[in-house]
Each structure stands twice: as structure tokens, then as C-alpha cells.
Design a protein around this motif. Structure first.
Motif, PDB file in Angstrom:
ATOM      1  N   THR A  68     -29.240 -20.531  90.943  1.00 38.07           N
ATOM      2  CA  THR A  68     -29.385 -19.347  91.782  1.00 38.07           C
ATOM      3  C   THR A  68     -29.754 -19.750  93.216  1.00 38.07           C
ATOM      4  O   THR A  68     -29.827 -18.910  94.100  1.00 38.07           O
ATOM      5  N   ARG A 101     -42.750   0.683  94.073  1.00 37.31           N
ATOM      6  CA  ARG A 101     -42.274  -0.206  93.002  1.00 37.31           C
ATOM      7  C   ARG A 101     -43.328  -0.455  91.925  1.00 37.31           C
ATOM      8  O   ARG A 101     -42.971  -0.637  90.762  1.00 37.31           O
ATOM      9  N   GLY A 131     -39.100 -14.946  92.338  1.00 39.64           N
ATOM     10  CA  GLY A 131     -39.066 -14.852  93.800  1.00 39.64           C
ATOM     11  C   GLY A 131     -40.304 -14.121  94.287  1.00 39.64           C
ATOM     12  O   GLY A 131     -40.235 -13.217  95.109  1.00 39.64           O
ATOM     13  N   ASP A 152     -41.380 -19.142  92.455  1.00 43.12           N
ATOM     14  CA  ASP A 152     -40.616 -19.133  93.717  1.00 43.12           C
ATOM     15  C   ASP A 152     -40.236 -20.581  94.020  1.00 43.12           C
ATOM     16  O   ASP A 152     -41.039 -21.492  93.788  1.00 43.12           O
ATOM     17  N   SER A 199     -37.867  -8.426  92.899  1.00 39.89           N
ATOM     18  CA  SER A 199     -37.903  -7.403  93.930  1.00 39.89           C
ATOM     19  C   SER A 199     -37.502  -8.000  95.276  1.00 39.89           C
ATOM     20  O   SER A 199     -38.159  -8.932  95.766  1.00 39.89           O
ATOM     21  N   GLU A 200     -36.449  -7.461  95.862  1.00 38.19           N
ATOM     22  CA  GLU A 200     -35.897  -7.940  97.143  1.00 38.19           C
ATOM     23  C   GLU A 200     -35.539  -9.425  97.049  1.00 38.19           C
ATOM     24  O   GLU A 200     -35.770 -10.184  97.993  1.00 38.19           O
TER      25      GLU A 200
HETATM   26  C1  LIG Z   1     -37.773 -10.926 100.443  1.00 34.07           C
HETATM   27  S1  LIG Z   1     -38.722 -12.068  99.598  1.00 34.07           S
HETATM   28  C2  LIG Z   1     -39.416 -11.066  98.299  1.00 34.07           C
HETATM   29  C3  LIG Z   1     -40.757 -11.565  97.833  1.00 34.07           C
HETATM   30  C4  LIG Z   1     -41.410 -10.747  96.733  1.00 34.07           C
HETATM   31  N1  LIG Z   1     -40.520 -10.524  95.624  1.00 34.07           N
HETATM   32  C5  LIG Z   1     -41.891  -9.432  97.270  1.00 34.07           C
HETATM   33  O1  LIG Z   1     -41.162  -8.445  97.159  1.00 34.07           O
HETATM   34  O2  LIG Z   1     -42.981  -9.385  97.826  1.00 34.07           O
HETATM   35  C6  LIG Z   1     -37.521 -13.039  98.730  1.00 34.07           C
HETATM   36  C7  LIG Z   1     -38.113 -14.185  97.954  1.00 34.07           C
HETATM   37  O3  LIG Z   1     -37.092 -14.754  97.131  1.00 34.07           O
HETATM   38  C8  LIG Z   1     -37.318 -16.135  97.091  1.00 34.07           C
HETATM   39  N2  LIG Z   1     -36.097 -16.809  96.651  1.00 34.07           N
HETATM   40  C9  LIG Z   1     -35.059 -17.256  97.387  1.00 34.07           C
HETATM   41  N3  LIG Z   1     -34.159 -17.860  96.590  1.00 34.07           N
HETATM   42  C10 LIG Z   1     -34.640 -17.773  95.333  1.00 34.07           C
HETATM   43  C11 LIG Z   1     -34.179 -18.212  94.055  1.00 34.07           C
HETATM   44  N4  LIG Z   1     -33.026 -18.853  93.923  1.00 34.07           N
HETATM   45  N5  LIG Z   1     -34.932 -17.973  92.974  1.00 34.07           N
HETATM   46  C12 LIG Z   1     -36.103 -17.308  93.097  1.00 34.07           C
HETATM   47  N6  LIG Z   1     -36.601 -16.872  94.272  1.00 34.07           N
HETATM   48  C13 LIG Z   1     -35.878 -17.108  95.378  1.00 34.07           C
HETATM   49  C14 LIG Z   1     -37.737 -16.488  98.495  1.00 34.07           C
HETATM   50  O4  LIG Z   1     -38.373 -17.744  98.572  1.00 34.07           O
HETATM   51  C15 LIG Z   1     -38.654 -15.309  98.801  1.00 34.07           C
HETATM   52  O5  LIG Z   1     -39.972 -15.579  98.428  1.00 34.07           O
END
Ligand SMILES: C[S@@+](CC[C@H](N)C(=O)[O-])C[C@H]1O[C@@H](n2cnc3c(N)ncnc32)[C@H](O)[C@@H]1O
Length: 336
Positions: A68, A101, A131, A152, A199-200
Motif C-alpha cells: 500500500t 467520526r 495510518g 503508520d 480515516s483520511e
Molecule cells: C491525513 S493523515 C490521517 C491521519 C489519521 N488517520 C487521522 O485522521 O488523524 C494520513 C496518514 O496516512 C499515513 N499513510 C500514508 N501511507 C500509508 C500506508 N501505506 N499505510 C498506512 N498509513 C499510511 C500517513 O503517514 C499519515 O499519517
């Protein structure tokens, strides 16, 4: 950055009723999804459940990318890893999104699991926050009593999350963080979680098939998957990419990849093909003036989704074999 992003997208929603939406109505259908081009690793096989016309469940082989992870996204979040708990900073919209959420996750989980405990209603439930960033969502879920594992790929974000959580000894017992990918975790945590939250996050992934497959693997049968993300609409293309990045230069060009946004319909189709049943989808909107989120009828820009991992259906020949054995006590059960 995120405040700007949400402000821009919210502005797009307000403009949808104008001539612009009519002008651009067909843009998204003409821009072919290029997600597969983002995949950059070897392939693996995994199982996909398909309904056959006679009602049996078949296992198919489907090829997906192994990861991913998009290195460019990791670099982007690495640069912001110390800013998660600045309530007025880049992630302020994520903090205020908790107002929607957290109850969305709590209420859907309580409906599925049917346990109501005053104070800590999610006690006994294991939640994986994929994430998790700095733990902005993991912490309130832990406060509701759940055992939360936040993962993460950005180590510095996990470090920030861990540090912030350590200030609350009670939370410390229930919330843990790990710097790893979902696919790494899926190798060791098979059917270990009651819920997965992303989320996001899905708009930052290299491969949604790999994501859905891993979520399915780590969830218990009947477990819940919660996703919030951004729709792939004409509005997010015109305002989010063309206007904001290329014409108005509100954010640097290339900050967002419109190709990675996904419509609720496509996300639902994808999840169904991986053995989920999509239970609910709700539109959300951010008001940049008040800094608050609200539920909306329209899913045109932001939306939240709740899906449930299907429990395996018993196969008719297995049921037959079981009933045969019931009639002959003492015989070992045989499944064909
Ligand atoms: C917009 S932030 C959202 C953070 C958290 N979910 C929130 O809503 O507070 C996106 C997050 O996805 C993580 N991310 C990016 N690529 C990812 C992956 N392949 N697997 C898991 N997380 C990932 C980023 O490091 C980042 O912390």
C-alpha cells in the motif's frame, strides 16, 4: 496544508449547484483511473470471494500489488510528523473531524456488537487504526475503552503519537503504536481485530486492492471497517487540482493526486469484491469559517463508510456432512 485542502474542497461543494458543475459534469468519467500505475512492486495472489449463480461461494485468484506504500506520501508526512497535536496547525481539520467520526465509529460498533457499557462503551473491543499519524483518532477511541493499535509507516509520526499518549497513564494501558505497514501486520495478526479504522488514509495509498485484502485478513468475521476519505468528483478535480494547484497556486502543484481519490460507489464495489458488506455511507462537509464538520446528504466531496466483513457461509455439502455425522454419534466429522 490540510486546513487549506478542506477549505478548498468545502468551497467546491458550495459551488456545485452553479453552472460549473454542469460544465464539468463529465470530467471524472473521462479521466481513466490510473491507480494501477502507482503500484511499484511484485505481485502476489490472494483470495477473492465471488457469488456463483447457484449461491455457492467460490475462491478466485486475483493479482494485486504487494504494498500500500507510496514513498512520495511517506516523505510528505515525514515532513509534518511533529505537527500532529498543534490544534490550530496543518491538522486542525482532522482534530475537529473527531466530532463526527468518533460517534460514527462508536455507534456502529455498538450496533454490531450490541454491548452498551456506560462510560467506556467500547471495552473489550480491539481496534486497528491504520495510518494513525500522531494518534489524533486513536486516543479518543482508547478513551471509549477500546484496545487500540495505531500503525503508520512514518516512524516519526508514531514517535509523536507515543509521546502524546504517554502523558495519560490510563490511556497508555489501552493504546499502542507501531511503525509498520498494514501488509506487514497482516502477516502476523490474522483475524485479530473487531474493527479497522482508516480515516483520511486511502487517498494516500499506492494500492487499494492490497489495502482491502489486508483489512479483510486482520478482521474477525463480522468485524467492522471504517473509512473516511475524499470523493473523486468533477469538483475535486476542478477546484482541488486545476484551480488550487495549477491556476491559483494555493498549494504547491502535485500536493494532491486526484487519481487516488475514490468515489463511494467504486469503494463499495471494491470492498464487496473482497468479502465485505457495505452497511452505510454518509456525506460530510467541513466549514472553513467555523472549523466544524457536519453530516450532509451529499457525498460529493467527503464521506464516511462503514463496512462489515462477511461471515463465511456454510457450504451445502458441509452442512450435509455435518447432519450425516449427527445421525451417527461417535463418528468423526468429515468435510468434503
Ligand atoms: C491525513 S493523515 C490521517 C491521519 C489519521 N488517520 C487521522 O485522521 O488523524 C494520513 C496518514 O496516512 C499515513 N499513510 C500514508 N501511507 C500509508 C500506508 N501505506 N499505510 C498506512 N498509513 C499510511 C500517513 O503517514 C499519515 O499519517
Amino acid at each position: 496544508m490540510y486546513s487549506k485542502k478542506f477549505a478548498r474542497l468545502a468551497f467546491g461543494l458550495l459551488a456545485e449547484s452553479t453552472f460549473i458543475s454542469r460544465l464539468t459534469r463529465n470530467v471524472s468519467s473521462k479521466v481513466k483511473p490510473l491507480r494501477s500505475l502507482c503500484s511499484w512492486t511484485v505481485c502476489q495472489h490472494h483470495r477473492q470471494e465471488n457469488q456463483l449463480s447457484n449461491g455457492l461461494t467460490r475462491l478466485n485468484v486475483r493479482t494485486v500489488s504487494h504494498t500500500t506504500l507510496d514513498p512520495a506520501e511517506v516523505r510528505k508526512f515525514q515532513a509534518m510528523a511533529s505537527k500532529w497535536w498543534d490544534l490550530q496547525g496543518d491538522f486542525s481539520a482532522l482534530h475537529s473531524m473527531n466530532d463526527l467520526r468518533v460517534p460514527f465509529i462508536r455507534d456502529n460498533l455498538l450496533n454490531v456488537h450490541g454491548v452498551w457499557q456506560l462510560g467506556k462503551p467500547l471495552t473489550g473491543l480491539r481496534i486497528l487504526d491504520v495510518g494513525c499519524g500522531g494518534g489524533v483518532l486513536s486516543e479518543p477511541l482508547g478513551r471509549l475503552g477500546a484496545d487500540v493499535l495505531g500503525i503508520d509507516p512514518v516512524e516519526d509520526s508514531v514517535w509523536t503519537a507515543d509521546l502524546h499518549c504517554s502523558y495519560d497513564p490510563e490511556l497508555r494501558e489501552r493504546v499502542r503504536y507501531q511503525a509498520c505497514t498494514l501488509e506487514d501486520l497482516a502477516e502476523e495478526e490474522v483475524e485479530g481485530f473487531h474493527a479497522v479504522v482508516a480515516s483520511e488514509v486511502v487517498e494516500h495509498l499506492a494500492d487499494l486492492d492490497a489495502f482491502a485484502n489486508c483489512c479483510h485478513q486482520v478482521l474477525k468475521p463480522g468485524g467492522s471497517l471504517f473509512i473516511t476519505t475524499i470523493n473523486k468528483t468533477n469538483l475535486s478535480y476542478v477546484f482541488g487540482i486545476v484551480a488550487a494547484e495549477q491556476l491559483l497556486r494555493i498549494v504547491p502543484s502535485g500536493t494532491h493526486d486526484w487519481e487516488k481519490f475514490i468515489s463511494p460507489e467504486d469503494l463499495e464495489r471494491l470492498l464487496e469484491s473482497f468479502g465485505f458488506h457495505v452497511d452505510s455511507i454518509r456525506g460530510m462537509m467541513y466549514n472553513p469559517l467555523t472549523g466544524a464538520w457536519s453530516w450532509q446528504q451529499s457525498t460529493a466531496i467527503n464521506y464516511a463508510l462503514h463496512a462489515v466483513k462477511r461471515k463465511e457461509e456454510p457450504q451445502p455439502d458441509r452442512v450435509w456432512a455435518e447432519s450425516e455425522n449427527l445421525n451417527e454419534p461417535g463418528q468423526a466429522k468429515s468435510y468434503s
